[in-house]
Design a protein around this motif. Structure first.
Motif, PDB file in Angstrom:
ATOM      1  N   VAL A 135      34.726 -53.479 -28.881  1.00  0.00           N
ATOM      2  CA  VAL A 135      33.744 -52.397 -28.966  1.00  0.00           C
ATOM      3  C   VAL A 135      34.366 -51.069 -28.544  1.00  0.00           C
ATOM      4  N   LEU A 136      35.140 -51.072 -27.470  1.00  0.00           N
ATOM      5  CA  LEU A 136      35.781 -49.840 -27.012  1.00  0.00           C
ATOM      6  C   LEU A 136      36.701 -49.280 -28.092  1.00  0.00           C
ATOM      7  N   GLY A 137      37.411 -50.163 -28.781  1.00  0.00           N
ATOM      8  CA  GLY A 137      38.266 -49.710 -29.872  1.00  0.00           C
ATOM      9  C   GLY A 137      37.460 -49.181 -31.040  1.00  0.00           C
ATOM     10  N   ASP A 138      36.382 -49.880 -31.406  1.00  0.00           N
ATOM     11  CA  ASP A 138      35.555 -49.451 -32.533  1.00  0.00           C
ATOM     12  C   ASP A 138      34.917 -48.087 -32.277  1.00  0.00           C
ATOM     13  N   LEU A 139      34.515 -47.837 -31.027  1.00  0.00           N
ATOM     14  CA  LEU A 139      33.850 -46.585 -30.687  1.00  0.00           C
ATOM     15  C   LEU A 139      34.824 -45.475 -30.305  1.00  0.00           C
ATOM     16  N   GLY A 140      36.118 -45.768 -30.301  1.00  0.00           N
ATOM     17  CA  GLY A 140      37.117 -44.759 -29.974  1.00  0.00           C
ATOM     18  C   GLY A 140      37.081 -44.300 -28.537  1.00  0.00           C
ATOM     19  N   ARG A 141      36.818 -45.222 -27.611  1.00  0.00           N
ATOM     20  CA  ARG A 141      36.661 -44.848 -26.206  1.00  0.00           C
ATOM     21  C   ARG A 141      37.798 -45.334 -25.313  1.00  0.00           C
ATOM     22  N   VAL A 142      38.868 -45.839 -25.904  1.00  0.00           N
ATOM     23  CA  VAL A 142      39.948 -46.378 -25.077  1.00  0.00           C
ATOM     24  C   VAL A 142      40.525 -45.307 -24.153  1.00  0.00           C
ATOM     25  N   GLY A 143      40.556 -44.048 -24.604  1.00  0.00           N
ATOM     26  CA  GLY A 143      41.114 -42.978 -23.793  1.00  0.00           C
ATOM     27  C   GLY A 143      40.107 -42.259 -22.919  1.00  0.00           C
ATOM     28  N   ASN A 144      38.847 -42.695 -22.897  1.00  0.00           N
ATOM     29  CA  ASN A 144      37.830 -42.037 -22.081  1.00  0.00           C
ATOM     30  C   ASN A 144      38.093 -42.221 -20.594  1.00  0.00           C
ATOM     31  N   ARG A 145      37.559 -41.313 -19.792  1.00  0.00           N
ATOM     32  CA  ARG A 145      37.770 -41.383 -18.345  1.00  0.00           C
ATOM     33  C   ARG A 145      37.119 -42.600 -17.715  1.00  0.00           C
ATOM     34  N   ARG A 313      30.244 -44.051 -10.933  1.00  0.00           N
ATOM     35  CA  ARG A 313      29.850 -43.011  -9.979  1.00  0.00           C
ATOM     36  C   ARG A 313      30.787 -43.005  -8.784  1.00  0.00           C
ATOM     37  N   ARG A 314      31.144 -44.185  -8.320  1.00  0.00           N
ATOM     38  CA  ARG A 314      32.067 -44.302  -7.190  1.00  0.00           C
ATOM     39  C   ARG A 314      33.435 -43.720  -7.540  1.00  0.00           C
ATOM     40  N   ALA A 315      33.824 -43.794  -8.822  1.00  0.00           N
ATOM     41  CA  ALA A 315      35.115 -43.273  -9.266  1.00  0.00           C
ATOM     42  C   ALA A 315      35.061 -41.787  -9.602  1.00  0.00           C
ATOM     43  N   GLY A 316      33.889 -41.139  -9.436  1.00  0.00           N
ATOM     44  CA  GLY A 316      33.775 -39.715  -9.694  1.00  0.00           C
ATOM     45  C   GLY A 316      33.579 -39.349 -11.149  1.00  0.00           C
ATOM     46  N   ILE A 317      33.117 -40.306 -11.968  1.00  0.00           N
ATOM     47  CA  ILE A 317      32.883 -40.035 -13.391  1.00  0.00           C
ATOM     48  C   ILE A 317      31.550 -39.309 -13.556  1.00  0.00           C
ATOM     49  N   SER A 318      31.446 -38.479 -14.577  1.00  0.00           N
ATOM     50  CA  SER A 318      30.208 -37.738 -14.830  1.00  0.00           C
ATOM     51  C   SER A 318      29.076 -38.692 -15.209  1.00  0.00           C
ATOM     52  N   VAL A 319      27.862 -38.146 -15.223  1.00  0.00           N
ATOM     53  CA  VAL A 319      26.680 -38.976 -15.473  1.00  0.00           C
ATOM     54  C   VAL A 319      26.757 -39.644 -16.847  1.00  0.00           C
ATOM     55  N   GLY A 321      29.414 -40.471 -18.541  1.00  0.00           N
ATOM     56  CA  GLY A 321      30.409 -41.538 -18.464  1.00  0.00           C
ATOM     57  C   GLY A 321      29.901 -42.751 -17.706  1.00  0.00           C
ATOM     58  N   ARG A 322      29.047 -42.523 -16.700  1.00  0.00           N
ATOM     59  CA  ARG A 322      28.470 -43.651 -15.942  1.00  0.00           C
ATOM     60  C   ARG A 322      27.601 -44.518 -16.849  1.00  0.00           C
ATOM     61  N   ALA A 400      25.397 -29.108  -0.593  1.00  0.00           N
ATOM     62  CA  ALA A 400      24.792 -30.134  -1.426  1.00  0.00           C
ATOM     63  C   ALA A 400      25.037 -29.868  -2.904  1.00  0.00           C
ATOM     64  N   ALA A 401      24.966 -28.547  -3.285  1.00  0.00           N
ATOM     65  CA  ALA A 401      25.216 -28.221  -4.686  1.00  0.00           C
ATOM     66  C   ALA A 401      26.628 -28.590  -5.099  1.00  0.00           C
ATOM     67  N   GLU A 402      27.579 -28.344  -4.187  1.00  0.00           N
ATOM     68  CA  GLU A 402      28.967 -28.712  -4.510  1.00  0.00           C
ATOM     69  C   GLU A 402      29.130 -30.203  -4.660  1.00  0.00           C
ATOM     70  N   ALA A 403      28.427 -30.972  -3.801  1.00  0.00           N
ATOM     71  CA  ALA A 403      28.553 -32.443  -3.872  1.00  0.00           C
ATOM     72  C   ALA A 403      27.927 -32.991  -5.119  1.00  0.00           C
ATOM     73  N   GLU A 404      26.874 -32.304  -5.655  1.00  0.00           N
ATOM     74  CA  GLU A 404      26.163 -32.840  -6.797  1.00  0.00           C
ATOM     75  C   GLU A 404      26.741 -32.375  -8.126  1.00  0.00           C
ATOM     76  N   THR A 405      27.749 -31.488  -8.083  1.00  0.00           N
ATOM     77  CA  THR A 405      28.337 -31.012  -9.335  1.00  0.00           C
ATOM     78  C   THR A 405      29.010 -32.163 -10.059  1.00  0.00           C
ATOM     79  N   PRO A 406      28.601 -32.499 -11.279  1.00  0.00           N
ATOM     80  CA  PRO A 406      29.187 -33.644 -11.977  1.00  0.00           C
ATOM     81  C   PRO A 406      30.625 -33.377 -12.388  1.00  0.00           C
ATOM     82  N   VAL A 407      31.380 -34.455 -12.479  1.00  0.00           N
ATOM     83  CA  VAL A 407      32.756 -34.361 -12.959  1.00  0.00           C
ATOM     84  C   VAL A 407      32.721 -34.303 -14.483  1.00  0.00           C
ATOM     85  N   ALA A 408      33.560 -33.493 -15.061  1.00  0.00           N
ATOM     86  CA  ALA A 408      33.561 -33.355 -16.516  1.00  0.00           C
ATOM     87  C   ALA A 408      34.026 -34.623 -17.183  1.00  0.00           C
ATOM     88  N   ASP A 409      33.541 -34.839 -18.418  1.00  0.00           N
ATOM     89  CA  ASP A 409      33.986 -36.011 -19.185  1.00  0.00           C
ATOM     90  C   ASP A 409      35.452 -35.918 -19.447  1.00  0.00           C
TER      91      ASP A 409
END
Length: 409
Positions: A135-145, A313-319, A321-322, A400-409
């Motif tokens: 599925v990851l290969g079919d959707l082209g997500r192998v290189g995603n974060r 989320r624990r790895a710092g991935i954006s919403v 990506g989660r 708090a705002a800094e902590a809640e800033t999502p990590v980019a995809d």
């Protein structure tokens, strides 16, 4: 005559898979559910059962799983693996707790006993590495974060099987503590040795395998992978784990060349694997256990999504990506069937086999859909909830705002 029938059956299967793949591509869908339904139609109790090519398809299915995991391993180095395992082992513990307990609880509620509870816990715990890799290969997500997070969860599950499978084998066979401990020690030792060789001597292995001749490179890599997978399985370690470790042991130009050469073979034998799964599912055994299987599938699909979301989320991935990580982990498959088969062969519980089959069939069809649509649905729901609010809430503090800033995809 038998040879002619074999060629006709197998040729028809391959042609049919190609046409189904083209149909799925036209609608931008994964072809896996169609492959499974095709297997159901032509398997035990289906419209036109196949006989002559069954043994050949079974061997092809094993090779398909091996190649899927080899190709996934080629995407990462041994250093990446060790780093991910050290970083993500808490995610493996959460994965086990959230997804094994529902299966154990259902078995106990049905009155099947503790041994069946341990077996069904494994069925609901382990995601299908083969389906997810495809599925990851079919959707082209192998290189995603988020893909390394997904991979880490899958690897932890596969390595856990080196401990779990010997325990289940001893339980269903009624083996004593000593016999079970010996089997477990052999499995752990074999897994540890293969991992050590991959991490410590990966460059040596790559130089040994390397060749400027594509034909020689293909034969050496394929032969080494199948050999290691067979030895691993003989020692009660997953053949998939062995193939994956061969993949991470290869690096540099060798890995790139092997990836290019083996991609068509992977696609062919992976499709055969999914058809084989459907061929060995009797449609008439599904209706009596469909309701409990469906309920269990819904619960554990949600717990898998929660597992992937928490790990990402624990790895710092954006919403986004989660949600993608959670949706990708839903599918169950090859390991679940192997685990249930041990109990069925030992006569632990007659209803366990049909329930596990229906459960896996539901999630192996649902898995590619959740992988594709979990994130868009979650984003749509978030926008809908946000648009319904009359006014924004209180502004967070700068910290708090800094902590809640999502990590980019």
């Amino acid at each position: 005559m038998h040879s002619a029938v074999l060629l006709i059956e197998f040729g028809s299967i391959i042609l049919g898979l190609g046409l189904l793949g083209r149909f799925a591509a036209r609608f931008q869908l994964s072809p896996i559910p169609l492959y499974l339904l095709a297997g159901l139609a032509f398997g035990e109790g289906g419209l036109l059962p196949l006989g002559a090519s069954e043994e050949f398809i079974a061997t092809g299915a094993e090779i398909g799983v091996i190649l899927l995991l080899l190709m996934l391993g080629l995407e990462y180095t041994a250093t990446d693996l060790v780093s991910n395992l050290k970083t993500h082992y808490p995610s493996g513990l959460v994965d086990c707790a959230l997804n094994a307990l529902p299966g154990a609880a259902v078995a106990l509620l049905l009155g099947w006993g503790p041994v069946a509870a341990v077996v069904l816990a494994g069925v609901t715990w382990i995601s299908s590495s083969g389906v997810i890799a495809k599925v990851l290969g079919d959707l082209g997500r192998v290189g995603n974060r988020e893909t390394p997070v997904i991979l880490s969860v899958l690897v932890l599950e596969d390595l856990a099987m080196a401990v779990y499978l010997p325990i289940v084998t001893a339980l269903v066979a009624g083996a004593g503590l000593l016999a079970g401990s010996v089997t477990l020690a052999i499995a752990l030792g074999a897994a540890g040795l293969v991992l050590f060789l991959a991490v410590r001597y990966g460059r040596v292995i790559s130089r040994f395998v390397s060749s400027d001749d594509p034909e020689k490179l293909l034969l050496v890599v394929l032969g080494l992978t199948i050999l290691v997978a067979g030895v691993a399985q003989q020692l009660q370690v997953s053949a998939a784990v062995g193939a994956f470790l061969v993949g991470i042991a290869l690096s540099g130009e060798v890995a790139e060349g092997a990836h290019t050469l083996l991609s068509p073979l992977r696609d062919l034998f992976a499709a055969v694997f999914f058809v084989f799964f459907g061929l060995h599912t009797d449609p008439s055994s599904i209706p009596p256990v469909l309701l409990p299987a469906l309920g269990l599938a819904v619960v554990t699909a949600l717990t898998k999504i929660a597992t992937g979301y928490w790990a990402a989320r624990r790895a710092g991935i954006s919403v986004k990506g989660r949600w993608r990580a959670g949706g990708a982990l839903v599918a169950r498959g090859e390991f679940s069937i192997v685990i249930a088969g041990l109990a069925v062969a030992a006569g632990i519980e007659p209803s366990l086999g049909p329930l596990a089959t229906a459960y896996v069939l539901i999630l192996v069809v649902l898995g590619p859909l959740t992988a594709r649509y979990t994130e868009p649905v979650a984003s749509w729901w978030g926008r809908r909830r946000g648009s319904g609010r009359p006014e924004p809430g209180p502004q967070p503090t700068p910290r708090a705002a800094e902590a809640e800033t999502p990590v980019a995809d």
